[in-house]
Structure formats: C-alpha cells, structure tokens
Design an enzyme around this catalytic site. Structure first.
Site, short mmCIF file in Angstrom:
data_model
loop_
_atom_site.label_atom_id
_atom_site.label_comp_id
_atom_site.label_asym_id
_atom_site.label_seq_id
_atom_site.Cartn_x
_atom_site.Cartn_y
_atom_site.Cartn_z
CB SER A 265 -0.91 -0.01 1.24
OG SER A 265 -1.46 1.27 1.48
CE LYS A 266 -0.56 5.34 -4.68
NZ LYS A 266 -0.77 6.27 -5.82
NE ARG A 267 -4.59 4.03 2.31
CZ ARG A 267 -5.79 3.62 2.67
NH1 ARG A 267 -6.60 4.44 3.30
NH2 ARG A 267 -6.19 2.38 2.41
#
Length: 499
Positions: A265-267
C-alpha cells in the site's frame, strides 16, 4: 489454457491519482512483456474520469516512472497513434462515451436514474431496518420500469441523473481467466447491482469508459490486477449488450506486504516508484525483480537480462496466488547489478547523487567526473543503492571535523601511545618519494612492526584520522585518493586532538 494467437494488443491504463505504485508498474510490465513476447503492441492510456481524485502532474510522473523501468509504448498520450486521444477526459469531450451510453439506454440494457446519493443511502437504511444484512444490499433503481414519458418529464424538471447498467435479475454471468488456466468463473446476477455508467457530470465511470476504449482500440487481452475480478461480470454484460467480441481476461495476483498481511500500500509502504530511483535502484535491477513478482521462468533462475525475460515470458507461468514484496531481496539484486557495472558506467550513474548531495557541481566539471571515477573502486563492492555513495564518499569532497579522541585510540592502546604512533606515521609518510598504494602499505606495515603494534591498531587509528570514521574504504586506496597533502594535514589534526 486458451491459445494465444498473435498479433496481440494490450494496454496499461493508470488513473492519475498520485505517484505510481510499484505494483502498478509490475502490472504494466506484464502487459509489456506479453506484447513484446508475442510481437504485439502495448498501449498507454490515461484514465482520468475520477475528477475528485485527480492529481495534477501525476500522469507525467507515471510516464516517467514507466520509462525509468524500461517500459515504452507503441501508442499513448505523448506520442499519439491511430486511436488518439489517449486521455479519457479528452475522449469524453469528443462525446465518445455519451454516444455509447445512449445506445445502451435505447437498447434497454441501461436506464436513466434520478436517485440521488442521499436517496440511495435512505434505501440502504430501509433495507437494514428490515433486518437484512447491509452488505447484501443490491441497488435497483425504480426507473428500471419507467416509461419514456416518465423519464422525459423528470428531465424536463431539471433533475440530475445518472445512467446505470440494467443488470438482469436472474441467471448467471460467466467469464474465463487466462491466469487461472481458463477457469470459468460464474456469478449469480441477483448478487450484482445496477452500477453507474455515466455520472451526473456526464463523465463516464471506469466501467463504461475503459470498455469502450478497449473495444475501439482493438485490445485483445485485458491483463489487470485481480482486484478487478469482482467487476468482470459487469464488463461481460456490457460486451454482450453492445454485441462486441470480448477480449481475453487475465487477472494478475496482488503483491502482498513483506509480512504477508495485506496488499502492498502507498499509505503504509514506501512503494511509490519515484522513491526507488531517488534512492538509487538501477532500472535493470527493478525490471528483473518486478518480473519475478508473480512470474517465474523456472524454480531457480532469478538474474535475467531484459532480452532473456522477453524471450522466456509466458502468461502460463504467472501465478494466481499473491506475490510477496521483499525489499531485502530487491536490495540484494540491486547490489548484484551494481557490481556488474563497469567503473566508468557506475561513476556516470553516481554523478547525479553526488550533485544532489552538494558534493560536486551540477553539472559536474571534468575534474569532478575524473575524481568520481577514481573513487568508484573504493566502494563498488559495498554499494547496494546508488544513494549510499554520497555518505560513503563525503569525506573525500569535504573537510572533516576533528576526530573524537576515543575513536582514535584503538583497543589495548592509550592516548599517549596513539599519539606516538601518529607522530611516527606522520614522519614515515613524509619520507616517501611517491604516494601509491604499494609504497604506503609497505611503509606502514613496517612501521607497525617497529612500534610493536598490530597492523589493525595502527591502521585503525590512521583510518579515523583521515576519514573521521571507524568504517571506511580500504586505507591505502583512501590515502591515495585523498592525496599526500590532505592526508598529512588530517593526520596532523588528529595529533593535535590527542595533545
């Protein structure tokens, strides 16, 4: 497994909602490899129909990220092609999607829906109030059964509306998946809902826009992430509604986090593609590693050139099970590729990192380029990321602070003995009529024996004196690269510290 008949046409169609996720690059790479292996075409299309999440500049970042890895395209927004434009908002302005949405309504496969988001939420609440499970709610608009006169009357009142797919209430919808060996996946239509095809803004949703574009652009195989498997039945319905030949679907596996707990995930994870080139990963290493995220040639081959991967790639060997991201393995592979570079090639690749760190000019002078190439052999075997070079080489380009006395004093030595060793080394080095590694090593090894010291003690003290560090490149090569004058000046500073 369905037979793959060339020529093939595939596409990668990212949404410009932020920096390109490395998992997206992997999906693009599988499409690119498929096209190149079968002698087909690879298209790039920008799907910017989500106005709320659109990020200015994201499309340029995506194209730069793909090109960095080594993915090029035969048609796309920046190079054009026979199906231009390749940006969906531009295609929307040409009325392409409206025309096909109207066709679906006219044929009874879609309907004009005046239900507002607030009304839909109220419908959900009523469903739950009847004791039904909220997740089992399936939207069916009352306008499904409206007459043309009722629709016209609502439009005359200026009510906002969407166009929704009219999903059959009974029966099943099926499709096959190339990556799952041609497995047939069937879904009960009663478990689906009437999804929006055209928003109140007249902007198409992904479901309509991508499908129309894939048809018009002659896409033969849709290779995309497995998160689109639940949406595939809707797409099958649309192909059937239009009476178009359906492309072959292939849903590639997700990439899991290193611990296997959830998708990358980019987050949560540092996986924006531009971060890898900023840190100094080689594109050829990233190309190789990403190809192995869900695909393998056999059970043991890992290091492969770009040409070898293109030749060996087959969709049959793409796994249906999720891949797992391993940053340690990626770093190891990057180190392998760095060590395969020639000295001059590595020096050229390091120059931007040295410039960004303020160690050399931008652009560098000829002298700085020559000096960087001289330094490369000192760190070549140690580098795993190009970005590490700036910290490893900083003391060659900048003056160092006076070293801490406790760092100069080695095990089983004291300050007085360390000072005496530095003074003796200073005197010995000043006698030399040359300044090469052989002379330096011979003189300092002989000195250690004369002083009754272990070579590690003397060399350790000198290393700290000239670099300010306990860990640095090989001592004699370091002294040569620093030069006679700077080396002796730093040894003199170390003596002053101990006095």
């Amino acid at each position: 497994m369905a037979e793959i008949v060339p020529p093939v046409r595939v596409r990668f169609a990212p949404s410009p909602t932020g920096f390109l996720h490395i998992g997206g690059v992997r999906t693009a790479l599988f499409n690119w490899l498929f096209a190149r292996h079968y002698g087909g075409q690879f298209l790039l299309r920008i799907e910017d129909t989500d106005e709320k999440r659109f990020v200015p500049g994201a499309a340029d970042d995506m194209m730069a990220s793909l090109r960095w890895v080594g993915i090029d395209w035969d048609e796309g927004p920046d190079i054009g092609g026979p199906h231009a434009p390749y940006v969906q908002s531009e295609r929307k302005d040409l009325g392409i999607y409206q025309r096909y949405a109207d066709e679906l309504v006219a044929n009874g496969h879609a309907y004009t829906c005046f239900v507002t988001p607030e009304q839909e939420e109220h419908m959900r609440a009523e469903w739950a109030a009847r004791g039904e499970r909220p997740e089992r709610f399936r939207f069916r608009g009352p306008e499904r059964e409206w007459s043309a006169e009722q629709v016209a009357e609502a439009k005359a009142q200026g009510l906002p509306f969407t166009i929704r797919l009219k999903v059959p209430l009974t029966g099943t919808t099926s499709f096959t998946d190339l990556i799952r060996g041609g497995e047939r996946i069937s879904v009960n239509n009663a478990d689906l809902y009437d999804l929006v095809l055209l928003k109140t803004t007249k902007m198409p949703t992904y479901h309509l826009a991508h499908l129309v574009d894939d048809h018009l652009m002659g896409i033969t195989h849709v290779i995309r992430g497995e998160e689109w498997v639940p949406s595939a039945p809707y797409h099958v319905m649309l192909y059937q509604a239009f009476g178009w030949n359906m492309p072959t679907f292939a849903h590639v596996p997700n990439i899991l986090r290193q611990d296997g707990r959830g998708k990358l995930s980019k987050r949560k994870d540092d996986v924006s593609t531009n971060r890898f080139w900023e840190r100094g990963y080689l594109p050829e290493a990233m190309f190789n590693y990403l190809a192995l995220q869900g695909w393998s040639y056999d059970d043991h081959t890992e290091i492969m050139s770009r040409a070898e991967i293109v030749e060996r790639f087959s969709i049959e060997r793409v796994q249906a099970s999720p891949a797992r991201w391993n940053p340690d393995k990626l770093k190891d592979m990057n180190g392998i590729y760095i060590r395969k570079l020639s000295t001059s090639d590595l020096a050229a690749r390091l120059l931007p990192f040295l410039s960004n760190a303020g160690l050399i000019a931008n652009p560098p002078t000829d002298g700085e380029c020559t000096y960087a190439e001289q330094l490369v052999p000192l760190i070549h075997e140690r580098l795993e990321e190009l970005g590490e070079a700036s910290e490893l080489l900083e003391f060659f380009f900048k003056d160092i602070a006076a070293p801490e006395p406790n760092l100069l004093v080695q095990k089983k030595m004291d300050a007085a003995g360390t000072l005496a060793a530095l003074e003796a080394a200073d005197a010995e080095l000043r006698k030399l009529d040359g300044w090469n590694e052989g002379q330096l090593e011979a003189a300092l090894r002989a000195l250690a024996e004369t002083l009754g010291l272990k070579v590690g003690q003397l060399f350790g003290t000198l290393r700290v004196a000239v670099t300010g560090r306990t860990v640095a490149p090989p001592l004699f090569a370091t002294l040569v690269a620093l030069g006679h004058e700077r080396s002796l000046a730093r040894i003199a500073t170390a003596q002053a510290v101990l006095r």
